[in-house]
Design a protein around this motif. Structure first.
Motif, PDB file in Angstrom:
ATOM      1  N   GLN A 104      -2.927   9.292  -4.148  1.00 12.36           N
ATOM      2  CA  GLN A 104      -2.754   7.843  -4.289  1.00 12.36           C
ATOM      3  C   GLN A 104      -1.286   7.446  -4.117  1.00 12.36           C
ATOM      4  OE1 GLN A 104      -4.291   6.311  -7.966  1.00 12.36           O
ATOM      5  NE2 GLN A 104      -3.622   4.218  -7.587  1.00 12.36           N
ATOM      6  N   ASP A 106      -0.467   3.773  -3.750  1.00 12.71           N
ATOM      7  CA  ASP A 106      -0.315   2.402  -4.244  1.00 12.71           C
ATOM      8  C   ASP A 106      -0.454   2.409  -5.761  1.00 12.71           C
ATOM      9  OD1 ASP A 106      -0.374  -0.274  -4.856  1.00 12.71           O
ATOM     10  OD2 ASP A 106      -1.813  -0.825  -3.301  1.00 12.71           O
ATOM     11  N   HIS A 107       0.625   2.098  -6.459  1.00 13.37           N
ATOM     12  CA  HIS A 107       0.642   2.217  -7.918  1.00 13.37           C
ATOM     13  C   HIS A 107       0.627   0.865  -8.615  1.00 13.37           C
ATOM     14  CE1 HIS A 107       1.493   6.277  -6.827  1.00 13.37           C
ATOM     15  NE2 HIS A 107       2.705   6.009  -6.392  1.00 13.37           N
ATOM     16  N   ARG A 108       0.302  -0.182  -7.899  1.00 14.38           N
ATOM     17  CA  ARG A 108       0.356  -1.514  -8.501  1.00 14.38           C
ATOM     18  C   ARG A 108      -0.647  -1.670  -9.643  1.00 14.38           C
ATOM     19  NH1 ARG A 108      -0.028  -5.085  -3.119  1.00 14.38           N
ATOM     20  NH2 ARG A 108      -1.381  -3.312  -2.612  1.00 14.38           N
ATOM     21  N   LEU A 109      -1.848  -1.129  -9.483  1.00 10.63           N
ATOM     22  CA  LEU A 109      -2.839  -1.244 -10.555  1.00 10.63           C
ATOM     23  C   LEU A 109      -2.412  -0.460 -11.796  1.00 10.63           C
ATOM     24  CD1 LEU A 109      -6.222  -0.995  -8.588  1.00 10.63           C
ATOM     25  CD2 LEU A 109      -5.237  -3.007  -9.691  1.00 10.63           C
ATOM     26  N   THR A 110      -1.825   0.709 -11.591  1.00 11.99           N
ATOM     27  CA  THR A 110      -1.346   1.504 -12.719  1.00 11.99           C
ATOM     28  C   THR A 110      -0.255   0.753 -13.474  1.00 11.99           C
ATOM     29  OG1 THR A 110      -1.847   3.563 -11.555  1.00 11.99           O
ATOM     30  CG2 THR A 110      -0.324   3.707 -13.401  1.00 11.99           C
ATOM     31  N   SER A 112       0.255  -2.443 -13.492  1.00  8.37           N
ATOM     32  CA  SER A 112      -0.349  -3.615 -14.110  1.00  8.37           C
ATOM     33  C   SER A 112      -1.058  -3.245 -15.405  1.00  8.37           C
ATOM     34  CB  SER A 112      -1.334  -4.267 -13.140  1.00  8.37           C
ATOM     35  OG  SER A 112      -1.999  -5.357 -13.742  1.00  8.37           O
ATOM     36  N   ASN A 113      -1.777  -2.118 -15.385  1.00  2.00           N
ATOM     37  CA  ASN A 113      -2.436  -1.624 -16.599  1.00  2.00           C
ATOM     38  C   ASN A 113      -1.435  -1.392 -17.714  1.00  2.00           C
ATOM     39  OD1 ASN A 113      -5.156  -1.601 -16.102  1.00  2.00           O
ATOM     40  ND2 ASN A 113      -5.292   0.576 -15.627  1.00  2.00           N
ATOM     41  N   PRO A 286      -8.821  -0.625 -17.685  1.00  2.00           N
ATOM     42  CA  PRO A 286      -9.219  -1.082 -16.348  1.00  2.00           C
ATOM     43  C   PRO A 286      -8.904  -0.047 -15.277  1.00  2.00           C
ATOM     44  CG  PRO A 286      -8.063  -2.827 -17.534  1.00  2.00           C
ATOM     45  CD  PRO A 286      -7.918  -1.582 -18.355  1.00  2.00           C
ATOM     46  N   ASN A 287      -9.614  -0.137 -14.178  1.00  2.00           N
ATOM     47  CA  ASN A 287      -9.436   0.769 -13.061  1.00  2.00           C
ATOM     48  C   ASN A 287      -7.986   0.756 -12.566  1.00  2.00           C
ATOM     49  OD1 ASN A 287      -9.949   2.413 -10.791  1.00  2.00           O
ATOM     50  ND2 ASN A 287     -10.373   0.635  -9.525  1.00  2.00           N
ATOM     51  N   SER A 288      -7.470   1.948 -12.267  1.00  2.00           N
ATOM     52  CA  SER A 288      -6.087   2.069 -11.803  1.00  2.00           C
ATOM     53  C   SER A 288      -5.999   2.444 -10.326  1.00  2.00           C
ATOM     54  CB  SER A 288      -5.348   3.133 -12.631  1.00  2.00           C
ATOM     55  OG  SER A 288      -5.898   4.415 -12.383  1.00  2.00           O
ATOM     56  N   GLY A 289      -7.142   2.510  -9.646  1.00  2.00           N
ATOM     57  CA  GLY A 289      -7.146   2.939  -8.255  1.00  2.00           C
ATOM     58  C   GLY A 289      -7.340   4.421  -8.078  1.00  2.00           C
TER      59      GLY A 289
END
Length: 300
Positions: A104, A106-110, A112-113, A286-289
Motif C-alpha cells: 500500500q 496511499d496512506h491518507r485513510l490511515t 485520517s483514522n 474504519p477501513n484504512s485501505g
C-alpha cells in the motif's frame, strides 16, 4: 451410493473440527481452527443429504455439530462483550492496531483514522519502504518509535506520543516482535507489536518459541496487539498469551477475509487481536485501505 458417500464425508469434516483443537500435537490443528464453523456447517449439510438412509447417525452428527458451533462461538467471543469489559475510569489510554499491507502506498485513510481516533500508542505491521512518508507524517505527534525488521513484508513498529521509560526497547529480529515500555496514566506499560506467521504449512516453529521466551521476560503491565495470523482459541495464541500473562479482549471482530476475490463470498476471520493485563474494550476502526481491518482499544 451418493447419500452414503455424503454420510461418510459428514463424519470426516466433523472430525476435522475435532482435529482443530489439537494444535498442541501439530500446527496443522491451528490451521484447521481457522475454518471451525465451515467444517460443522458442511457436516450439517452433508448429513441432511444422507438423512433418508442414515437417520440415527445423522442425528448424532447434527447434535455434535450444534454443540461444536456453540463451543466455537463461545471460545471466539461471538456476540460477547469481552471478559475484561468493565466501567471505564477517566484515566486510561488508547491503542490503534493496523497491518498496513506492505504494497500500500496511499496512506491518507490511515492518517485520517489516526487523526479522528487520536490514539496514544500505535502498533503497526508490514512497515515497508513505501511507508516512509507515513512515518514522517506521524513523527511530530508520535516522537517515540520502536522499529524492528521482519522479512520481505516489512517491519513491526510501536509508536507513542506518551513518554517512554529508560528501559531499552525490545526488538526480536527477525521474529516479528517489538516492544516499547511507555508511561501511561496507569503507570508503565509494555506495548508489544506482533506479526506472526500463518500456521502449517507456512509456520516457523522457532518463531513462537522465541516470542514465548521474550514475552516471559517482560515485567509489569503489558498490552500486546498485532496480526497473529491465527484465530482465537488456538494453541499458539494460548502459548503467547500465557507467556505474557495477558488475556484477549473480545468480542469476535472479523479483521480479514479469505481467500482473495470478491468481498461478498470471502470468509471473514479474526486474525488481528489485542491482549492485555489491563481492563479495556476493543472495536473495529474504519477501513484504512489495507487488507486488514484496524482495531482500536481503550485500556485502563
Amino acid at each position: 451410493m451418493f447419500r452414503e458417500i455424503c454420510y461418510r464425508i459428514a463424519w470426516f469434516v466433523a472430525a476435522l473440527w475435532g482435529a482443530s483443537w489439537l494444535g498442541w500435537v501439530h500446527d496443522v490443528g491451528d490451521s484447521l481452527a481457522t475454518f471451525r464453523p465451515i467444517w460443522l456447517i458442511a457436516a450439517l449439510i452433508l448429513g441432511a443429504v444422507a438423512w433418508p438412509i442414515r437417520r440415527r447417525g445423522v442425528c448424532v452428527v447434527a447434535v455434535l455439530s450444534a454443540l461444536g458451533l456453540g463451543l466455537t462461538a463461545v471460545t471466539w467471543g461471538v456476540g460477547a462483550p469481552g471478559f475484561q469489559a468493565q466501567a471505564q475510569p477517566e484515566a486510561g489510554f488508547r491503542l490503534y492496531q493496523n497491518n498496513l499491507l506492505h504494497a500500500q502506498r496511499d496512506h491518507r485513510l490511515t492518517l485520517s483514522n489516526i487523526a479522528a481516533l487520536s490514539p496514544d500508542v500505535i502498533t503497526f505491521q508490514e512497515v515497508s519502504q513505501n511507508k516512509r512518508s507515513l512515518l514522517e507524517a506521524l513523527r511530530g505527534d508520535y516522537p517515540y518509535q520502536a522499529f524492528c525488521r521482519y522479512g520481505a513484508v516489512g517491519a513491526v513498529m510501536v509508536l507513542s506520543r506518551l513518554p517512554v521509560t529508560d528501559t531499552k526497547p525490545l526488538c526480536l529480529y527477525p521474529m516479528g516482535l517489538v516492544a516499547l515500555q511507555v508511561v501511561t496514566p496507569r503507570g508503565p506499560v509494555w506495548v508489544v507489536a506482533v506479526h506472526a506467521k500463518w500456521p502449517f504449512p507456512f509456520n516457523d516453529p522457532a518463531q513462537v518459541d522465541y516470542m514465548e521466551t521474550a514475552l516471559g521476560k517482560l515485567d509489569g503491565a503489558v498490552v500486546m496487539a498485532g496480526d497473529f495470523n491465527m484465530v482465537a482459541a488456538t494453541h499458539r495464541l494460548r502459548r503467547l498469551s500465557r507467556a505474557a500473562g495477558v488475556s484477549r479482549l473480545g468480542p469476535w471482530l472479523p479483521t480479514f477475509r479469505l481467500p482473495s476475490g470478491p468481498g461478498w463470498w470471502r470468509y471473514p476471520v479474526q486474525i488481528d487481536h489485542v491482549f492485555t493485563t489491563l481492563d479495556g474494550r476493543v472495536q473495529r476502526a474504519p477501513n484504512s485501505g489495507s487488507d486488514h481491518i484496524p482495531l482500536v482499544a481503550d485500556l485502563w
